[in-house]
Design an enzyme around this catalytic site. Structure first.
Site, PDB file in Angstrom:
ATOM      1  N   ASP A 194       6.686   1.197   1.793  1.00  0.00           N
ATOM      2  CA  ASP A 194       6.363   0.217   0.740  1.00  0.00           C
ATOM      3  C   ASP A 194       7.185   0.516  -0.514  1.00  0.00           C
ATOM      4  O   ASP A 194       7.654  -0.397  -1.199  1.00  0.00           O
ATOM      5  CB  ASP A 194       4.887   0.274   0.371  1.00  0.00           C
ATOM      6  CG  ASP A 194       3.958   0.045   1.527  1.00  0.00           C
ATOM      7  OD1 ASP A 194       3.763   0.980   2.316  1.00  0.00           O
ATOM      8  OD2 ASP A 194       3.429  -1.085   1.660  1.00  0.00           O
ATOM      9  N   ASN A 254      -2.522   2.730   3.437  1.00  0.00           N
ATOM     10  CA  ASN A 254      -1.924   4.046   3.722  1.00  0.00           C
ATOM     11  C   ASN A 254      -2.699   5.165   3.037  1.00  0.00           C
ATOM     12  O   ASN A 254      -2.781   6.280   3.540  1.00  0.00           O
ATOM     13  CB  ASN A 254      -0.470   4.084   3.240  1.00  0.00           C
ATOM     14  CG  ASN A 254       0.462   3.339   4.170  1.00  0.00           C
ATOM     15  OD1 ASN A 254       0.283   3.364   5.385  1.00  0.00           O
ATOM     16  ND2 ASN A 254       1.440   2.660   3.594  1.00  0.00           N
ATOM     17  N   ASP A 273       0.848  -1.210   0.000  1.00  0.00           N
ATOM     18  CA  ASP A 273       0.000   0.000   0.000  1.00  0.00           C
ATOM     19  C   ASP A 273       0.881   1.256   0.000  1.00  0.00           C
ATOM     20  O   ASP A 273       0.886   2.044   0.940  1.00  0.00           O
ATOM     21  CB  ASP A 273      -0.952   0.008   1.216  1.00  0.00           C
ATOM     22  CG  ASP A 273      -0.228   0.029   2.570  1.00  0.00           C
ATOM     23  OD1 ASP A 273      -0.852   0.487   3.550  1.00  0.00           O
ATOM     24  OD2 ASP A 273       0.947  -0.385   2.644  1.00  0.00           O
ATOM     25  N   PHE A 310      -0.889  -0.676  12.514  1.00  0.00           N
ATOM     26  CA  PHE A 310      -1.774  -0.145  11.492  1.00  0.00           C
ATOM     27  C   PHE A 310      -2.279  -1.208  10.502  1.00  0.00           C
ATOM     28  O   PHE A 310      -3.487  -1.296  10.249  1.00  0.00           O
ATOM     29  CB  PHE A 310      -1.051   0.979  10.722  1.00  0.00           C
ATOM     30  CG  PHE A 310      -1.860   1.580   9.607  1.00  0.00           C
ATOM     31  CD1 PHE A 310      -1.630   1.210   8.299  1.00  0.00           C
ATOM     32  CD2 PHE A 310      -2.867   2.508   9.863  1.00  0.00           C
ATOM     33  CE1 PHE A 310      -2.371   1.756   7.256  1.00  0.00           C
ATOM     34  CE2 PHE A 310      -3.620   3.061   8.846  1.00  0.00           C
ATOM     35  CZ  PHE A 310      -3.378   2.681   7.538  1.00  0.00           C
ATOM     36  N   ASN A 311      -1.383  -1.985   9.897  1.00  0.00           N
ATOM     37  CA  ASN A 311      -1.807  -2.924   8.849  1.00  0.00           C
ATOM     38  C   ASN A 311      -2.845  -3.910   9.360  1.00  0.00           C
ATOM     39  O   ASN A 311      -3.790  -4.259   8.651  1.00  0.00           O
ATOM     40  CB  ASN A 311      -0.607  -3.710   8.299  1.00  0.00           C
ATOM     41  CG  ASN A 311       0.273  -2.888   7.387  1.00  0.00           C
ATOM     42  OD1 ASN A 311      -0.178  -1.871   6.839  1.00  0.00           O
ATOM     43  ND2 ASN A 311       1.512  -3.289   7.230  1.00  0.00           N
ATOM     44  N   HIS A 328       9.609   0.303   7.860  1.00  0.00           N
ATOM     45  CA  HIS A 328       9.080  -1.025   8.193  1.00  0.00           C
ATOM     46  C   HIS A 328       9.191  -2.049   7.047  1.00  0.00           C
ATOM     47  O   HIS A 328       9.772  -3.119   7.208  1.00  0.00           O
ATOM     48  CB  HIS A 328       7.591  -0.927   8.570  1.00  0.00           C
ATOM     49  CG  HIS A 328       7.262   0.102   9.588  1.00  0.00           C
ATOM     50  ND1 HIS A 328       7.282  -0.128  10.947  1.00  0.00           N
ATOM     51  CD2 HIS A 328       6.876   1.397   9.436  1.00  0.00           C
ATOM     52  CE1 HIS A 328       6.923   0.967  11.599  1.00  0.00           C
ATOM     53  NE2 HIS A 328       6.668   1.916  10.713  1.00  0.00           N
ATOM     54  N   ASP A 329       8.620  -1.737   5.897  1.00  0.00           N
ATOM     55  CA  ASP A 329       8.295  -2.761   4.908  1.00  0.00           C
ATOM     56  C   ASP A 329       9.482  -3.463   4.238  1.00  0.00           C
ATOM     57  O   ASP A 329       9.398  -4.676   4.006  1.00  0.00           O
ATOM     58  CB  ASP A 329       7.373  -2.156   3.838  1.00  0.00           C
ATOM     59  CG  ASP A 329       6.044  -1.744   4.435  1.00  0.00           C
ATOM     60  OD1 ASP A 329       5.379  -0.865   3.864  1.00  0.00           O
ATOM     61  OD2 ASP A 329       5.665  -2.297   5.495  1.00  0.00           O
ATOM     62  N   THR A 347       2.818  -6.091   2.728  1.00  0.00           N
ATOM     63  CA  THR A 347       3.264  -4.962   3.561  1.00  0.00           C
ATOM     64  C   THR A 347       2.165  -3.927   3.759  1.00  0.00           C
ATOM     65  O   THR A 347       2.442  -2.767   4.085  1.00  0.00           O
ATOM     66  CB  THR A 347       4.502  -4.284   2.938  1.00  0.00           C
ATOM     67  OG1 THR A 347       4.132  -3.731   1.652  1.00  0.00           O
ATOM     68  CG2 THR A 347       5.649  -5.256   2.767  1.00  0.00           C
TER      69      THR A 347
HETATM   70  O1  RIB Z   1       2.513   0.068  10.802  1.00  0.00           O
HETATM   71  C1  RIB Z   1       3.405   0.213   9.722  1.00  0.00           C
HETATM   72  C2  RIB Z   1       2.808  -0.334   8.462  1.00  0.00           C
HETATM   73  O2  RIB Z   1       1.620   0.391   8.141  1.00  0.00           O
HETATM   74  C3  RIB Z   1       3.725  -0.154   7.229  1.00  0.00           C
HETATM   75  O3  RIB Z   1       3.487  -1.196   6.317  1.00  0.00           O
HETATM   76  C4  RIB Z   1       3.278   1.149   6.656  1.00  0.00           C
HETATM   77  O4  RIB Z   1       3.549   1.252   5.256  1.00  0.00           O
HETATM   78  C5  RIB Z   1       1.792   1.082   6.895  1.00  0.00           C
HETATM   79  O5  RIB Z   1       1.221   0.313   5.843  1.00  0.00           O
HETATM   80 CA    CA Z   2       2.803  -0.605   4.035  1.00  0.00          CA
END
Ligand code: RIB
Ligand code: CA
Length: 314
Positions: free
Chosen positions: A17, A41, A12, A167-168, A242-243, A126
């Site tokens: 990403d 996102n 996303d 979040f994801n 993160h991703d 991701t």
């Molecule tokens: O919490 C971080 C994740 O949420 C990452 O994948 C960021 O891109 C969002 O999608």
């Molecule tokens: Ca992401």
């Protein structure tokens, strides 16, 4: 040289990403077959456009698709606080090259996996898990065909979007529950416990600028924005990227340390919706369903990211 890992990236974009796409494109150990996108996102249309644009500047010629526009039950909640109104705020957005694949991400995922032999294709996810959840419902044989799912999401300590949830997972906890309980050959969860160590520090930023390409300058400007948004909204001095950790873990499994666990996704808790309840010790009497990342070799991680960007078209 062993054969490159055939990979589908479900994402996303989103700043981090975008770096996952670039790492997958730039490292020869990854044979990126397709990029499927999912609302997260930003809206499904915006993240699909972003993926097409980043894929173009990475010199990729793989199918890119748009996917689920909303979660299984809830409405979509996007994250402009972190990624801006476009989903890739900061530098001017590169123009997409080519068109999106006409298939929905769920169908592109299924058709790409099933066109290969069992065990040939890995999936990196991701973003929210809406596409992957529907794909494994539509084609249950995915759990036999897919060699491994590596997903960025969850946490066994605390959340980033609520005190309990990452979040994801929080965007679509019902989908996450469907994915974690699907019965994959191998499911690796890369959560905040590890990705909060993948910080774009000034030393990292200097190394990226040192590549000296137009692409590295774009990445540097993305990280400028990402640094400010993560500081303002999440209180980070340097942003967790993160991703790409998921892609790096496929390139070199030694990048992360993992422990086997049962991961249960909370879908009913008033305060804990989206929490990944992680049982390393069998206390719940449930069979383990994931390898959970518990450590990161951040030196090796950033080496891979920087080498990947440097290997792409200047
Ligand atoms: O919490 C971080 C994740 O949420 C990452 O994948 C960021 O891109 C969002 O999608
Ligand atoms: Ca992401």
């Amino acid at each position: 040289m062993t054969h490159a890992r055939k990979v589908i990236l479900d994402c996303d974009p989103g700043h981090d990403d975008a770096l996952a796409i670039l790492l997958a494109a730039g490292n020869p150990a990854i044979d990126l077959l397709a990029i499927t996108t999912v609302g997260g996102n930003q809206t499904a249309a915006k993240v699909a456009r972003n993926a097409l644009a980043v894929s173009g500047i990475a010199g990729l010629s793989v199918p890119v698709s748009a996917g689920c526009q909303r979660p299984m039950i809830r409405e979509l909640s996007v994250a402009p606080e972190i990624h801006g109104d476009t989903g890739l705020d900061g530098p001017p957005l590169p123009e997409p090259r080519g068109e999106l694949d006409p298939r929905h991400s769920v169908d592109l995922l299924i058709e790409t996996v099933m066109a290969h032999e069992p065990g040939e294709v890995a999936i990196v996810a991701t973003g929210p898990l809406s596409n992957l959840a529907l794909a494994v419902r539509k084609e249950p044989r995915l759990t036999e065909w897919v060699s491994e799912v590596v997903l960025m999401g969850g946490s066994y300590s605390r959340g980033n979007w609520t005190p309990a949830a990452e979040f994801n997972i929080w965007v679509d906890a019902e989908a996450a529950e469907m994915v974690f309980s699907a019965g994959w050959q191998k499911l690796t969860e890369v959560g905040l416990d590890v990705t909060h160590q993948a910080l774009a520090t000034p030393e990292v930023r200097e190394r990226i600028r040192g590549i000296g390409s137009e692409l590295s300058r774009y990445v540097d400007e993305l990280l400028d924005y990402f640094t400010l948004s993560n500081a303002d909204h999440q209180g980070f001095e340097f942003p967790p990227v993160h991703d790409p950790v998921c892609v790096a873990a496929l390139i070199d499994p030694s990048v992360i340390g993992t422990r086997e666990a049962f991961v249960g996704v909370e879908t009913r808790g008033r305060w804990t919706y989206g929490m990944t309840v992680t049982d390393f010790d069998g206390q719940l009497g449930e069979a383990p369903n994931a390898q959970v990342a518990v450590s990161l070799d951040h030196g090796r991680f950033w080496d891979l990211v920087i080498e990947g960007i440097a290997a792409l078209p200047r």
